[in-house]
Enzyme design. Sequence first.
Site, short mmCIF file in Angstrom:
data_model
loop_
_atom_site.label_atom_id
_atom_site.label_comp_id
_atom_site.label_asym_id
_atom_site.label_seq_id
_atom_site.Cartn_x
_atom_site.Cartn_y
_atom_site.Cartn_z
N GLU A 141 -1.43 -1.44 14.69
CA GLU A 141 -1.88 -0.29 13.89
C GLU A 141 -3.27 -0.40 13.31
OE1 GLU A 141 0.32 2.05 11.28
OE2 GLU A 141 2.25 1.34 12.00
N SER A 199 1.39 8.03 4.91
CA SER A 199 2.59 8.14 4.07
C SER A 199 2.48 7.09 2.96
CB SER A 199 3.85 7.87 4.90
OG SER A 199 3.85 8.67 6.05
N SER A 202 -2.74 1.57 3.15
CA SER A 202 -3.16 0.22 3.57
C SER A 202 -4.59 0.02 3.15
CB SER A 202 -3.09 0.08 5.09
OG SER A 202 -1.78 0.15 5.52
N ARG A 214 -5.94 -7.16 6.39
CA ARG A 214 -5.27 -6.31 5.40
C ARG A 214 -5.23 -7.09 4.09
NH1 ARG A 214 -0.47 -4.60 2.95
NH2 ARG A 214 -0.02 -2.38 3.27
#
Length: 382
Positions: A141, A199, A202, A214
């Site tokens: 992702e 939603s 990140s 991340r």
Amino acid sequence: ADWGGHSGSRLGLDIGGTLAKLVFFESEVCPSWCTGRFAEVIKGLGKSKSENPASADYGFSRQGSFWGEQENELCFYDEELQGYFHFLCFRSEQMERFVSLIAAQELHHDIDEIFTTGGGAYKYAALFSEHLGITLKPVDELGVVVKGISWLLKRPISDEVCWLGEEENRTNKTFESECHFIDSSTNHLFPFILVNIGSGVSIVRVDGTDKFERVSGSALGGGTFWGLCNLLCPDCKDFSEASCKAVDGDSSSLNLTVEDIYGGDYELEGGRKLPGSLVASFFAKAGRGGNLHDDAALLHALITMVSQNICQIAFLNSRIQGVTKIVFTGNFLRQNQVARQVIATNMRRVTATSQQGKQLQALFLQHEGYFGALGSFLHNVE
Ligand code: ADP
């Protein structure tokens, strides 16, 4: 690079927790029957029922049915690649209808596989293989989002990256008039903090196309807004309608401000102050029996609450990382003037009142929700 390959190589999919995003490349150099048909069908999806009567068969109206919409304003022609990039999104839960549409229009015949990101790459793998004989190939992702951003920023597009000026008059100023574009093809953005508001949220430190990590996140994101919006304003079924309504909302009857508590600005030591207009507690006035029947006010308060919280987390992470550029993406920002403005204004305020470090800059990208799909598409051709 293979820009003229079979149809599957011209698609990129990102099937997220709320929305499925599709990028489609329509080559002028190597048109084929199937890609031509695909473009035709996809272009038709953006049209209203009156323009495209066939759309009624698939429930193309926005109210609670199949499609979000085709993003005509995001479509662009790439001179070098000689083709059009089309963008489309719809609710992920409508995937079965999307697959039926592909099958009914016979668009799947020369597609073997589609690089796909998001949880739906796993969740809907069996649906695609059983009904269409297409393999969804999952891709990481965050990697694809960074890939999509890096690639698009190298294209000669002048109106992709922008920062927002001071808000002067909320009712008279449009989003466009406050938007200042940056030429990203000459000023590369690395390093930056990427804050992707889907939603959930990140937060990623990005040092280069293949160098990212991340660093944080939050479960208080676009899904939280949309869920609460449905609970509190059940008449508002459409995201664009909700974000537009919020623009005219006055949430002072719901939120408790510094002025409500202190009677004006609150002077801090060292000459700094908290302005009277600053929200001290979101929705606190509703606890005193405030007005809960004004949708515009509720929506304004909800969007501000979610955006400000994300902005604060982004600010802290940027400080920890020592990075001054913060790029905000994700579909929560889609046509969401209030969210963008709250983030821009708040970022200016927190960096001005913090005693250390350089001014941080909040940047917004026009293709905000499509970088995962674009990055997936690029897997095919690079
Ligand atoms: P995900 O990949 O998690 O689905 P997105 O970047 O697509 O994330 O963003 C999803 C969020 O975008 C939703 O939670 C909502 O806040 C917002 N949104 C924008 N347009 C719509 C829409 N048409 N329907 C529902 N949510 C939308």
